[in-house]
Write a protein that holds these residues in place. Structure first.
Motif, PDB file in Angstrom:
ATOM      1  N   PHE A 162       0.811  -1.669   0.190  1.00  0.00           N
ATOM      2  CA  PHE A 162       0.431  -0.280  -0.129  1.00  0.00           C
ATOM      3  C   PHE A 162       1.060   1.313   0.292  1.00  0.00           C
ATOM      4  CE2 PHE A 162      -2.611   2.715   2.684  1.00  0.00           C
ATOM      5  CZ  PHE A 162      -3.517   3.325   2.086  1.00  0.00           C
ATOM      6  N   PHE A 163       1.954   1.274   0.563  1.00  0.00           N
ATOM      7  CA  PHE A 163       2.725   2.471   1.163  1.00  0.00           C
ATOM      8  C   PHE A 163       3.885   2.428   0.076  1.00  0.00           C
ATOM      9  CE2 PHE A 163       1.315   1.584   5.443  1.00  0.00           C
ATOM     10  CZ  PHE A 163       0.548   2.179   5.196  1.00  0.00           C
ATOM     11  N   SER A 164       3.914   1.949  -0.878  1.00  0.00           N
ATOM     12  CA  SER A 164       5.593   1.070  -2.189  1.00  0.00           C
ATOM     13  C   SER A 164       4.567   1.842  -2.521  1.00  0.00           C
ATOM     14  CB  SER A 164       5.362   0.229  -2.135  1.00  0.00           C
ATOM     15  OG  SER A 164       6.064  -0.809  -1.781  1.00  0.00           O
ATOM     16  N   ALA A 165       2.790   1.431  -3.435  1.00  0.00           N
ATOM     17  CA  ALA A 165       1.956   2.562  -4.015  1.00  0.00           C
ATOM     18  C   ALA A 165       1.922   3.931  -4.453  1.00  0.00           C
ATOM     19  CB  ALA A 165       0.765   1.711  -4.308  1.00  0.00           C
ATOM     20  N   LEU A 166       1.806   4.842  -2.773  1.00  0.00           N
ATOM     21  CA  LEU A 166       1.756   5.903  -2.931  1.00  0.00           C
ATOM     22  C   LEU A 166       3.030   6.439  -2.964  1.00  0.00           C
ATOM     23  CD1 LEU A 166      -0.196   5.826   0.375  1.00  0.00           C
ATOM     24  CD2 LEU A 166      -0.774   5.999  -2.062  1.00  0.00           C
ATOM     25  N   THR A 167       4.672   5.167  -2.755  1.00  0.00           N
ATOM     26  CA  THR A 167       5.622   5.960  -2.725  1.00  0.00           C
ATOM     27  C   THR A 167       5.843   6.165  -3.786  1.00  0.00           C
ATOM     28  OG1 THR A 167       6.289   5.454  -0.755  1.00  0.00           O
ATOM     29  CG2 THR A 167       8.180   5.551  -2.364  1.00  0.00           C
ATOM     30  N   ARG A 168       5.656   5.128  -4.678  1.00  0.00           N
ATOM     31  CA  ARG A 168       5.824   5.194  -6.401  1.00  0.00           C
ATOM     32  C   ARG A 168       5.321   6.752  -7.207  1.00  0.00           C
ATOM     33  NH1 ARG A 168       3.459   0.253 -10.010  1.00  0.00           N
ATOM     34  NH2 ARG A 168       4.380   1.434 -12.253  1.00  0.00           N
ATOM     35  N   GLY A 169       4.082   7.163  -6.582  1.00  0.00           N
ATOM     36  CA  GLY A 169       3.363   8.343  -7.147  1.00  0.00           C
ATOM     37  C   GLY A 169       3.988   9.723  -6.581  1.00  0.00           C
ATOM     38  N   ASN A 170       5.022   9.704  -6.158  1.00  0.00           N
ATOM     39  CA  ASN A 170       5.455  10.725  -5.375  1.00  0.00           C
ATOM     40  C   ASN A 170       5.153  11.396  -4.141  1.00  0.00           C
ATOM     41  OD1 ASN A 170       7.902  12.199  -4.637  1.00  0.00           O
ATOM     42  ND2 ASN A 170       7.439  13.902  -5.821  1.00  0.00           N
ATOM     43  N   ILE A 171       3.582  10.160  -3.610  1.00  0.00           N
ATOM     44  CA  ILE A 171       2.364  11.118  -3.108  1.00  0.00           C
ATOM     45  C   ILE A 171       3.329  11.296  -1.572  1.00  0.00           C
ATOM     46  CG2 ILE A 171       0.555  10.541  -1.823  1.00  0.00           C
ATOM     47  CD1 ILE A 171      -0.330   9.358  -4.605  1.00  0.00           C
ATOM     48  N   ASN A 172       2.753  12.166  -1.049  1.00  0.00           N
ATOM     49  CA  ASN A 172       3.223  12.374   0.492  1.00  0.00           C
ATOM     50  C   ASN A 172       2.143  11.539   1.668  1.00  0.00           C
ATOM     51  OD1 ASN A 172       5.113  13.589   2.527  1.00  0.00           O
ATOM     52  ND2 ASN A 172       3.920  15.174   2.939  1.00  0.00           N
ATOM     53  N   ILE A 173       2.623  10.988   2.604  1.00  0.00           N
ATOM     54  CA  ILE A 173       1.528  10.456   3.476  1.00  0.00           C
ATOM     55  C   ILE A 173       1.889  11.355   4.743  1.00  0.00           C
ATOM     56  CG2 ILE A 173       0.653   8.660   4.774  1.00  0.00           C
ATOM     57  CD1 ILE A 173       1.968   6.934   3.279  1.00  0.00           C
ATOM     58  N   VAL A 174       0.849  12.181   4.920  1.00  0.00           N
ATOM     59  CA  VAL A 174       0.220  13.024   6.423  1.00  0.00           C
ATOM     60  C   VAL A 174       0.666  11.735   7.496  1.00  0.00           C
ATOM     61  CG1 VAL A 174      -0.475  14.679   7.241  1.00  0.00           C
ATOM     62  CG2 VAL A 174      -0.456  15.309   4.526  1.00  0.00           C
ATOM     63  N   ALA A 175      -0.634  11.663   7.329  1.00  0.00           N
ATOM     64  CA  ALA A 175      -0.752  10.298   9.013  1.00  0.00           C
ATOM     65  C   ALA A 175      -1.665   9.487   8.186  1.00  0.00           C
ATOM     66  CB  ALA A 175      -1.929  11.810   9.950  1.00  0.00           C
ATOM     67  N   ILE A 176      -1.052   8.394   9.140  1.00  0.00           N
ATOM     68  CA  ILE A 176      -1.099   6.677   9.127  1.00  0.00           C
ATOM     69  C   ILE A 176      -2.452   6.159   9.833  1.00  0.00           C
ATOM     70  CG2 ILE A 176      -0.496   4.547   8.899  1.00  0.00           C
ATOM     71  CD1 ILE A 176       2.086   5.252   7.736  1.00  0.00           C
ATOM     72  N   ALA A 177      -3.558   5.089   9.888  1.00  0.00           N
ATOM     73  CA  ALA A 177      -4.110   4.645  10.781  1.00  0.00           C
ATOM     74  C   ALA A 177      -4.786   3.820  10.720  1.00  0.00           C
ATOM     75  CB  ALA A 177      -5.257   5.746  11.514  1.00  0.00           C
ATOM     76  N   GLN A 178      -4.545   2.610  11.590  1.00  0.00           N
ATOM     77  CA  GLN A 178      -4.838   1.102  11.252  1.00  0.00           C
ATOM     78  C   GLN A 178      -6.224   1.102  12.315  1.00  0.00           C
ATOM     79  OE1 GLN A 178      -1.893  -1.900  11.245  1.00  0.00           O
ATOM     80  NE2 GLN A 178      -3.678  -3.094  10.349  1.00  0.00           N
ATOM     81  N   GLY A 179      -7.397   0.179  11.438  1.00  0.00           N
ATOM     82  CA  GLY A 179      -8.215  -0.030  12.568  1.00  0.00           C
ATOM     83  C   GLY A 179      -7.911  -1.233  13.511  1.00  0.00           C
ATOM     84  N   SER A 180      -8.414  -1.628  14.804  1.00  0.00           N
ATOM     85  CA  SER A 180      -7.982  -2.720  15.430  1.00  0.00           C
ATOM     86  C   SER A 180      -8.904  -3.927  15.181  1.00  0.00           C
ATOM     87  CB  SER A 180      -8.928  -2.158  16.582  1.00  0.00           C
ATOM     88  OG  SER A 180     -10.249  -2.311  16.737  1.00  0.00           O
ATOM     89  N   SER A 181      -9.128  -3.834  14.747  1.00  0.00           N
ATOM     90  CA  SER A 181      -9.960  -5.450  13.502  1.00  0.00           C
ATOM     91  C   SER A 181      -9.035  -5.388  11.958  1.00  0.00           C
ATOM     92  CB  SER A 181     -11.399  -5.133  12.927  1.00  0.00           C
ATOM     93  OG  SER A 181     -11.268  -4.656  11.343  1.00  0.00           O
ATOM     94  N   GLU A 182      -7.847  -4.999  11.752  1.00  0.00           N
ATOM     95  CA  GLU A 182      -6.726  -5.211  11.312  1.00  0.00           C
ATOM     96  C   GLU A 182      -7.847  -4.875   9.913  1.00  0.00           C
ATOM     97  OE1 GLU A 182      -3.746  -8.367  12.321  1.00  0.00           O
ATOM     98  OE2 GLU A 182      -4.252  -7.585  14.403  1.00  0.00           O
ATOM     99  N   ARG A 183      -8.668  -4.703   9.695  1.00  0.00           N
ATOM    100  CA  ARG A 183      -9.633  -4.682   7.949  1.00  0.00           C
ATOM    101  C   ARG A 183      -9.233  -3.903   7.283  1.00  0.00           C
ATOM    102  NH1 ARG A 183     -12.607  -7.686  11.723  1.00  0.00           N
ATOM    103  NH2 ARG A 183     -13.755 -10.006  10.829  1.00  0.00           N
ATOM    104  N   SER A 184      -8.275  -2.853   7.974  1.00  0.00           N
ATOM    105  CA  SER A 184      -8.062  -1.724   7.053  1.00  0.00           C
ATOM    106  C   SER A 184      -7.066  -0.828   7.381  1.00  0.00           C
ATOM    107  CB  SER A 184     -10.011  -0.504   6.793  1.00  0.00           C
ATOM    108  OG  SER A 184      -9.617  -0.170   8.734  1.00  0.00           O
ATOM    109  N   ILE A 185      -6.283  -0.442   6.290  1.00  0.00           N
ATOM    110  CA  ILE A 185      -5.378   0.802   6.527  1.00  0.00           C
ATOM    111  C   ILE A 185      -5.277   2.153   6.089  1.00  0.00           C
ATOM    112  CG2 ILE A 185      -2.907   0.422   6.876  1.00  0.00           C
ATOM    113  CD1 ILE A 185      -2.584  -2.126   6.020  1.00  0.00           C
TER     114      ILE A 185
END
Length: 264
Positions: A162-185
């Protein structure tokens, strides 16, 4: 539930709750392609070969960062922040906190930013005045990109892809969150990069082909022959799950438009 919360407008979370309670299957059809089989949400077997089931985006968001030296060890700060949001009827979409307890960041719809900021400044007037808290840090025109899937709980490497895809597009990530269910990032990015981010994530997470990007410098005898070979072998390469893309052609002596047309 995760898909509907993070922007899939076909279903509302309150629609999913009662049918999930009684294990009623739900078939979602494509209104623009009526012949498509659709997507079945139920209690049956899941296809583990595609652990990520969908990619969603919420546009026009704003992030507020509450930080300061007085945050660490101060009991009840998070409760006060989100209580005042609740009293004002402002929906908080995403929350993230630094491990040092120095700051709490959260996203609200862009249209609610003025009210949210005013409410926080009123609630923490004394703390802001005395320097216990730093002035509120606000970032506007953001989007939240989320990858969702039940199989993400057991399969490793989804976050990296997921983050490699954003890096490939030179897209800066402001914040990251993951649900406790581990079903979403989820990742918070600039609003104008949302469309590109979704496309790159689809390519990285759902495309089984190996992507090779080529830049050809010099289109003399050898370069021209190479371009012709790439053009002729596109279908054969596709069968081998290789997506060979010519991203640029350069020549110091001639116009390369005629060569580019061969690859269009």
């Amino acid at each position: 539930m995760e898909l509907s919360y993070f922007g899939a407008k076909v279903l509302h979370p309150r629609t999913i709750a009662p049918i999930a309670q009684f294990q009623i299957p739900c078939l979602i059809k494509n209104t623009t392609n009526l012949s498509a089989p659709g997507t079945l949400i139920g209690d049956g077997q899941t296809d583990d070969s595609t652990p990520v089931k969908g990619i969603t985006n919420l546009n026009n968001m704003a992030m507020i960062n509450v930080s300061g030296p007085g945050m660490k060890g101060m009991v009840g700060m998070a409760a006060r922040i989100f209580s005042v949001m609740s009293r004002k009827g402002i929906s908080v979409v995403l929350i993230t906190q630094s491990s040092s307890e120095y700051s709490i960041s959260f996203c609200v719809p862009q249209g609610e930013l003025v009210r949210a900021r005013a409410a926080l400044e009123e609630e923490f007037y004394l703390e802001l005045k005395d320097g216990v808290l730093d002035p509120l840090d606000v970032m506007e025109q953001l989007a939240i990109i989320s990858v969702v899937g039940d199989g993400m709980r057991t399969l490793k490497g989804i976050s990296a892809r997921f983050f490699s895809a954003l890096t490939r597009g030179n897209i800066n990530i402001v914040a990251i969150a993951q649900g406790s269910s581990e079903r979403s990032i989820s990742a918070v990015i600039a609003n104008e990069a949302a469309t590109t981010a979704v496309r790159l994530c689809h390519q990285m997470l759902f495309n089984a082909e190996q992507v090779i990007e080529a830049f050809i410098i010099g289109v003399g005898g050898v370069g021209n022959a190479l371009i012709e070979q790439i053009h002729r072998q596109q279908q054969w390469l596709k069968q081998k799950h290789i997506d060979l893309r010519v991203c640029g052609i350069a020549n110091s002596r001639a116009n390369v438009d005629e060569y580019a047309r061969h690859l269009s």
